[in-house]
Design a protein around this motif. Structure first.
Motif, PDB file in Angstrom:
ATOM      1  N   LEU A 111       0.820  -1.211   0.000  1.00 42.64           N
ATOM      2  CA  LEU A 111       0.000   0.000   0.000  1.00 42.64           C
ATOM      3  C   LEU A 111       0.856   1.263   0.000  1.00 42.64           C
ATOM      4  CD1 LEU A 111      -2.950  -0.920   2.395  1.00 42.64           C
ATOM      5  CD2 LEU A 111      -3.012  -0.622  -0.085  1.00 42.64           C
ATOM      6  N   ASN A 112       1.952   1.247   0.749  1.00 46.24           N
ATOM      7  CA  ASN A 112       2.822   2.426   0.767  1.00 46.24           C
ATOM      8  C   ASN A 112       3.465   2.648  -0.602  1.00 46.24           C
ATOM      9  OD1 ASN A 112       2.271   2.990   3.444  1.00 46.24           O
ATOM     10  ND2 ASN A 112       4.037   1.857   4.225  1.00 46.24           N
ATOM     11  N   ALA A 113       3.846   1.548  -1.260  1.00 47.76           N
ATOM     12  CA  ALA A 113       4.414   1.682  -2.607  1.00 47.76           C
ATOM     13  C   ALA A 113       3.354   2.174  -3.585  1.00 47.76           C
ATOM     14  CB  ALA A 113       4.973   0.334  -3.062  1.00 47.76           C
ATOM     15  N   GLN A 114       2.127   1.697  -3.414  1.00 48.50           N
ATOM     16  CA  GLN A 114       1.037   2.145  -4.284  1.00 48.50           C
ATOM     17  C   GLN A 114       0.791   3.638  -4.102  1.00 48.50           C
ATOM     18  OE1 GLN A 114      -2.624  -0.107  -3.924  1.00 48.50           O
ATOM     19  NE2 GLN A 114      -3.836   1.487  -4.925  1.00 48.50           N
ATOM     20  N   VAL A 115       0.759   4.086  -2.859  1.00 44.73           N
ATOM     21  CA  VAL A 115       0.555   5.512  -2.581  1.00 44.73           C
ATOM     22  C   VAL A 115       1.679   6.346  -3.192  1.00 44.73           C
ATOM     23  CG1 VAL A 115       0.574   7.245  -0.747  1.00 44.73           C
ATOM     24  CG2 VAL A 115      -0.851   5.200  -0.519  1.00 44.73           C
ATOM     25  N   LYS A 116       2.910   5.888  -3.001  1.00 41.20           N
ATOM     26  CA  LYS A 116       4.063   6.621  -3.544  1.00 41.20           C
ATOM     27  C   LYS A 116       3.947   6.759  -5.062  1.00 41.20           C
ATOM     28  CE  LYS A 116       9.136   6.353  -3.856  1.00 41.20           C
ATOM     29  NZ  LYS A 116       9.199   6.224  -5.331  1.00 41.20           N
ATOM     30  N   THR A 117       3.575   5.676  -5.724  1.00 37.52           N
ATOM     31  CA  THR A 117       3.461   5.719  -7.180  1.00 37.52           C
ATOM     32  C   THR A 117       2.284   6.579  -7.614  1.00 37.52           C
ATOM     33  OG1 THR A 117       4.449   3.523  -7.331  1.00 37.52           O
ATOM     34  CG2 THR A 117       3.247   4.309  -9.260  1.00 37.52           C
ATOM     35  N   LEU A 213       0.166  -6.000 -11.599  1.00 32.13           N
ATOM     36  CA  LEU A 213       1.456  -5.377 -11.309  1.00 32.13           C
ATOM     37  C   LEU A 213       1.978  -5.992 -10.009  1.00 32.13           C
ATOM     38  CD1 LEU A 213       0.509  -1.657 -12.047  1.00 32.13           C
ATOM     39  CD2 LEU A 213       1.556  -3.305 -13.619  1.00 32.13           C
ATOM     40  N   TYR A 214       3.152  -6.607 -10.064  1.00 39.82           N
ATOM     41  CA  TYR A 214       3.652  -7.394  -8.943  1.00 39.82           C
ATOM     42  C   TYR A 214       4.726  -6.677  -8.150  1.00 39.82           C
ATOM     43  CZ  TYR A 214       1.335 -11.259 -11.375  1.00 39.82           C
ATOM     44  OH  TYR A 214       0.411 -12.066 -12.002  1.00 39.82           O
ATOM     45  N   GLY A 215       4.834  -7.089  -6.870  1.00 37.18           N
ATOM     46  CA  GLY A 215       5.945  -6.652  -6.047  1.00 37.18           C
ATOM     47  C   GLY A 215       5.572  -5.585  -5.044  1.00 37.18           C
ATOM     48  N   THR A 216       6.594  -4.974  -4.487  1.00 39.73           N
ATOM     49  CA  THR A 216       6.405  -3.900  -3.507  1.00 39.73           C
ATOM     50  C   THR A 216       7.024  -2.597  -4.012  1.00 39.73           C
ATOM     51  OG1 THR A 216       8.436  -4.609  -2.374  1.00 39.73           O
ATOM     52  CG2 THR A 216       6.336  -5.494  -1.552  1.00 39.73           C
ATOM     53  N   ASP A 217       7.202  -2.523  -5.305  1.00 38.26           N
ATOM     54  CA  ASP A 217       7.694  -1.297  -5.937  1.00 38.26           C
ATOM     55  C   ASP A 217       7.059  -1.220  -7.319  1.00 38.26           C
ATOM     56  OD1 ASP A 217       9.291   1.025  -6.435  1.00 38.26           O
ATOM     57  OD2 ASP A 217      10.597  -0.245  -7.661  1.00 38.26           O
ATOM     58  N   PHE A 218       6.315  -0.152  -7.549  1.00 43.50           N
ATOM     59  CA  PHE A 218       5.587  -0.018  -8.806  1.00 43.50           C
ATOM     60  C   PHE A 218       6.084   1.229  -9.536  1.00 43.50           C
ATOM     61  CE2 PHE A 218       2.731  -1.736  -5.505  1.00 43.50           C
ATOM     62  CZ  PHE A 218       2.608  -3.026  -5.979  1.00 43.50           C
ATOM     63  N   PRO A 219       6.943   1.049 -10.542  1.00 48.09           N
ATOM     64  CA  PRO A 219       7.418   2.215 -11.285  1.00 48.09           C
ATOM     65  C   PRO A 219       6.249   3.025 -11.835  1.00 48.09           C
ATOM     66  CG  PRO A 219       8.681   0.273 -11.886  1.00 48.09           C
ATOM     67  CD  PRO A 219       7.539  -0.208 -11.044  1.00 48.09           C
ATOM     68  N   PRO A 220       6.273   4.334 -11.674  1.00 46.06           N
ATOM     69  CA  PRO A 220       5.164   5.160 -12.165  1.00 46.06           C
ATOM     70  C   PRO A 220       4.843   4.922 -13.634  1.00 46.06           C
ATOM     71  CG  PRO A 220       6.585   6.463 -10.755  1.00 46.06           C
ATOM     72  CD  PRO A 220       7.276   5.146 -10.945  1.00 46.06           C
ATOM     73  N   LYS A 221       5.889   4.704 -14.454  1.00 50.48           N
ATOM     74  CA  LYS A 221       5.648   4.469 -15.877  1.00 50.48           C
ATOM     75  C   LYS A 221       4.772   3.238 -16.080  1.00 50.48           C
ATOM     76  CE  LYS A 221       8.289   2.007 -18.350  1.00 50.48           C
ATOM     77  NZ  LYS A 221       9.441   1.377 -19.030  1.00 50.48           N
ATOM     78  N   ASP A 222       5.066   2.147 -15.326  1.00 50.85           N
ATOM     79  CA  ASP A 222       4.311   0.908 -15.494  1.00 50.85           C
ATOM     80  C   ASP A 222       2.857   1.073 -15.066  1.00 50.85           C
ATOM     81  OD1 ASP A 222       6.575  -0.271 -16.447  1.00 50.85           O
ATOM     82  OD2 ASP A 222       6.992  -1.449 -14.655  1.00 50.85           O
ATOM     83  N   MET A 223       2.647   1.709 -13.918  1.00 49.88           N
ATOM     84  CA  MET A 223       1.278   1.866 -13.442  1.00 49.88           C
ATOM     85  C   MET A 223       0.489   2.809 -14.348  1.00 49.88           C
ATOM     86  SD  MET A 223      -0.157   2.867  -9.624  1.00 49.88           S
ATOM     87  CE  MET A 223       0.447   1.355  -8.875  1.00 49.88           C
ATOM     88  N   LYS A 224       1.133   3.863 -14.799  1.00 53.20           N
ATOM     89  CA  LYS A 224       0.443   4.808 -15.678  1.00 53.20           C
ATOM     90  C   LYS A 224       0.057   4.149 -16.993  1.00 53.20           C
ATOM     91  CE  LYS A 224       0.785   9.431 -17.688  1.00 53.20           C
ATOM     92  NZ  LYS A 224       1.576  10.677 -17.760  1.00 53.20           N
ATOM     93  N   LEU A 225       0.998   3.421 -17.602  1.00 56.95           N
ATOM     94  CA  LEU A 225       0.702   2.742 -18.855  1.00 56.95           C
ATOM     95  C   LEU A 225      -0.373   1.676 -18.669  1.00 56.95           C
ATOM     96  CD1 LEU A 225       4.293   2.394 -20.363  1.00 56.95           C
ATOM     97  CD2 LEU A 225       2.456   3.890 -21.155  1.00 56.95           C
ATOM     98  N   ALA A 226      -0.366   0.992 -17.519  1.00 48.22           N
ATOM     99  CA  ALA A 226      -1.398  -0.007 -17.246  1.00 48.22           C
ATOM    100  C   ALA A 226      -2.775   0.638 -17.157  1.00 48.22           C
ATOM    101  CB  ALA A 226      -1.072  -0.762 -15.962  1.00 48.22           C
ATOM    102  N   LEU A 227      -2.845   1.803 -16.521  1.00 47.17           N
ATOM    103  CA  LEU A 227      -4.130   2.518 -16.425  1.00 47.17           C
ATOM    104  C   LEU A 227      -4.572   3.031 -17.788  1.00 47.17           C
ATOM    105  CD1 LEU A 227      -3.517   4.457 -13.085  1.00 47.17           C
ATOM    106  CD2 LEU A 227      -5.297   2.734 -13.477  1.00 47.17           C
ATOM    107  N   LEU A 228      -3.638   3.563 -18.560  1.00 49.68           N
ATOM    108  CA  LEU A 228      -3.984   4.043 -19.907  1.00 49.68           C
ATOM    109  C   LEU A 228      -4.449   2.884 -20.779  1.00 49.68           C
ATOM    110  CD1 LEU A 228      -0.995   6.497 -20.539  1.00 49.68           C
ATOM    111  CD2 LEU A 228      -3.359   7.112 -19.964  1.00 49.68           C
ATOM    112  N   GLU A 229      -3.764   1.754 -20.661  1.00 50.92           N
ATOM    113  CA  GLU A 229      -4.136   0.568 -21.427  1.00 50.92           C
ATOM    114  C   GLU A 229      -5.537   0.105 -21.034  1.00 50.92           C
ATOM    115  OE1 GLU A 229      -2.041  -3.716 -22.309  1.00 50.92           O
ATOM    116  OE2 GLU A 229      -2.134  -3.033 -20.230  1.00 50.92           O
ATOM    117  N   ALA A 230      -5.806   0.050 -19.724  1.00 46.64           N
ATOM    118  CA  ALA A 230      -7.109  -0.406 -19.247  1.00 46.64           C
ATOM    119  C   ALA A 230      -8.223   0.538 -19.679  1.00 46.64           C
ATOM    120  CB  ALA A 230      -7.097  -0.527 -17.722  1.00 46.64           C
ATOM    121  N   ALA A 231      -7.913   1.831 -19.734  1.00 46.81           N
ATOM    122  CA  ALA A 231      -8.928   2.822 -20.087  1.00 46.81           C
ATOM    123  C   ALA A 231      -9.229   2.848 -21.568  1.00 46.81           C
ATOM    124  CB  ALA A 231      -8.492   4.201 -19.619  1.00 46.81           C
ATOM    125  N   GLY A 232      -8.356   2.264 -22.375  1.00 46.54           N
ATOM    126  CA  GLY A 232      -8.592   2.247 -23.821  1.00 46.54           C
ATOM    127  C   GLY A 232      -8.633   3.624 -24.438  1.00 46.54           C
ATOM    128  N   GLY A 233      -7.780   4.526 -23.946  1.00 44.99           N
ATOM    129  CA  GLY A 233      -7.705   5.867 -24.524  1.00 44.99           C
ATOM    130  C   GLY A 233      -8.705   6.851 -23.959  1.00 44.99           C
TER     131      GLY A 233
END
Length: 293
Positions: A111-117, A213-233
Motif C-alpha cells: 500500500l505504501n508503494a502504491q501511494v508513492k506511485t 502489477l507485482y511486487g512492492t515497488d511499482f514504477p510510475p511508468k508501469d502503473m500509468k501505462l497499465a491505467l492508460l491501457e485499461a482505459a482504452g484511450g
C-alpha cells in the motif's frame, strides 16, 4: 525533359493511393497478443518450488479479460453495505488491491508503494482513475477501513471524499472475489497471519481484469501505462495515448518496454502526413499555374 517537380503532380493520385494502402496494411495488422494471459508468472512458479509450508498455495493465477463479480457484498468504511459493482466507477479504470489491516509487513509495503506511485503518476485520482482496497481478513472492521483510508489519502494530500474505497466483508464474499481474480492466499494458524501475494490489479471501466502489477515497488511508468491501457484511450492526454502505442507489457520482466513496431507505425504515419502535405502543395501549385495560363 520533364523535371522531377513537374512529374510529381501527375503521379500524385497514384502515389498517394499506394502510400495510403501501405499505411492501412501496416496499422490494421493487429499487434501480437499480450503474453501471459491466464498464466502464472514464471518467477512466482519458481518461488513456489522452494517455498516454506506456510506459503504453499500462495499464488496468482492471471484471469486477464475476466470480469470481477459485481454482486459480491462488502461493507464500506462507514459500515454501509455495498456491492463491488456499485463502487467501481464504470467510466474509469480502477486499481484493485487485496490486503489485510493487521498484516505485519507485506501489506504495508504494497500500500505504501502504491501511494508513492499514485503521487508520481501524472494522473489524478477521481478524474483519471479510482482505487479499491479490500481486506481478506473477515475479522477486519469498517473502523479499521476508515483509519487506513484516512491515513493513505492524507499522505497523498487528498480530501476524505476522494474515491479510494476501503472495504471489508465475510469470508465467503472475500473468497468469491479472490477466486475470480486468481488471488490465492492461505491462513497460517501457528502465526495467525495470512500469507498472500504482493500485487496490484488494474481493472477496465467495465470491471474486467486488464493487468497485474507485482511486487512492492511499482514504477510510475508501469502503473500509468497499465491505467492508460485499461482505459482504452479514455483517460490521459493525447501525448499519453501516443506514448502508449510505443510500449508493450513484457510478462518476463513484468514491466512495460519499448515497442519497436509501435514506433515504426508512428514513423509511418509521420511519413504519410509529410508526403501528403508535399503532394497537396505541388498539386495546388500546378492548379494555380493552370489558372494563370
Amino acid at each position: 525533359m520533364m523535371s522531377l517537380f513537374s512529374y510529381i503532380p501527375q503521379c500524385a493520385p497514384r502515389l498517394g493511393m499506394l502510400v495510403a494502402v501501405a499505411l492501412v496494411l501496416g496499422t490494421a495488422t493487429p499487434a501480437p497478443a499480450m503474453p501471459g494471459g491466464g498464466k502464472t508468472p514464471r518467477s512466482i512458479v519458481e518461488a513456489q518450488q522452494d517455498a516454506p509450508p506456510q506459503l504453499k498455495g500462495v499464488d496468482v493465477e492471471e484471469h486477464l479479460g475476466d470480469p470481477v463479480p459485481p454482486l459480491t457484498h462488502f461493507l464500506d468504511s462507514n459500515g454501509q453495505e455495498v456491492t463491488l459493482g456499485t463502487v467501481l466507477p464504470k467510466t474509469l479504470p480502477t486499481l484493485l488491491t487485496l490486503v489485510y489491516y493487521n498484516c505485519p509487513m507485506l501489506c504495508n509495503l504494497v500500500l505504501n508503494a502504491q501511494v508513492k506511485t499514485m503521487r508520481e503518476l501524472g494522473l489524478e485520482l477521481g478524474r483519471d482513475y479510482e482505487a479499491v482496497t479490500i481486506s481478506v481478513d473477515p475479522e477486519d472492521t469498517p473502523a479499521m477501513s476508515n483509519e487506513r483510508r484516512r491515513k493513505h489519502l492524507q499522505s497523498m494530500g487528498k480530501p476524505e471524499s476522494a474515491p479510494w474505497h476501503f472495504l471489508t466483508g465475510t469470508d465467503a464474499e472475500i473468497r468469491r472475489l479472490a477466486d475470480a481474480v486468481g488471488f490465492k492466499y492461505t491462513y497460517d494458524e501457528s502465526t495467525r497471519q495470512y500469507a498472500h501475494p504482493a500485487v496490484v490489479m488494474v481493472l477496465t471501466p467495465e470491471g474486467t481484469l486488464s493487468r497485474y502489477l507485482y511486487g512492492t515497488d511499482f514504477p510510475p511508468k508501469d502503473m500509468k501505462l497499465a491505467l492508460l491501457e485499461a482505459a482504452g484511450g479514455r483517460v490521459g492526454t493525447s501525448f499519453d495515448r501516443v506514448v502508449m502505442s510505443c510500449f508493450k507489457y513484457d510478462t518476463a520482466t513484468r514491466r512495460y518496454g519499448f515497442y519497436i513496431f509501435g514506433f515504426i507505425r508512428l514513423g509511418a504515419l509521420a511519413v504519410f502526413f509529410a508526403l501528403a502535405t508535399m503532394l497537396i502543395y505541388f498539386w495546388r501549385r500546378e492548379l494555380k499555374k493552370g489558372a494563370a495560363a
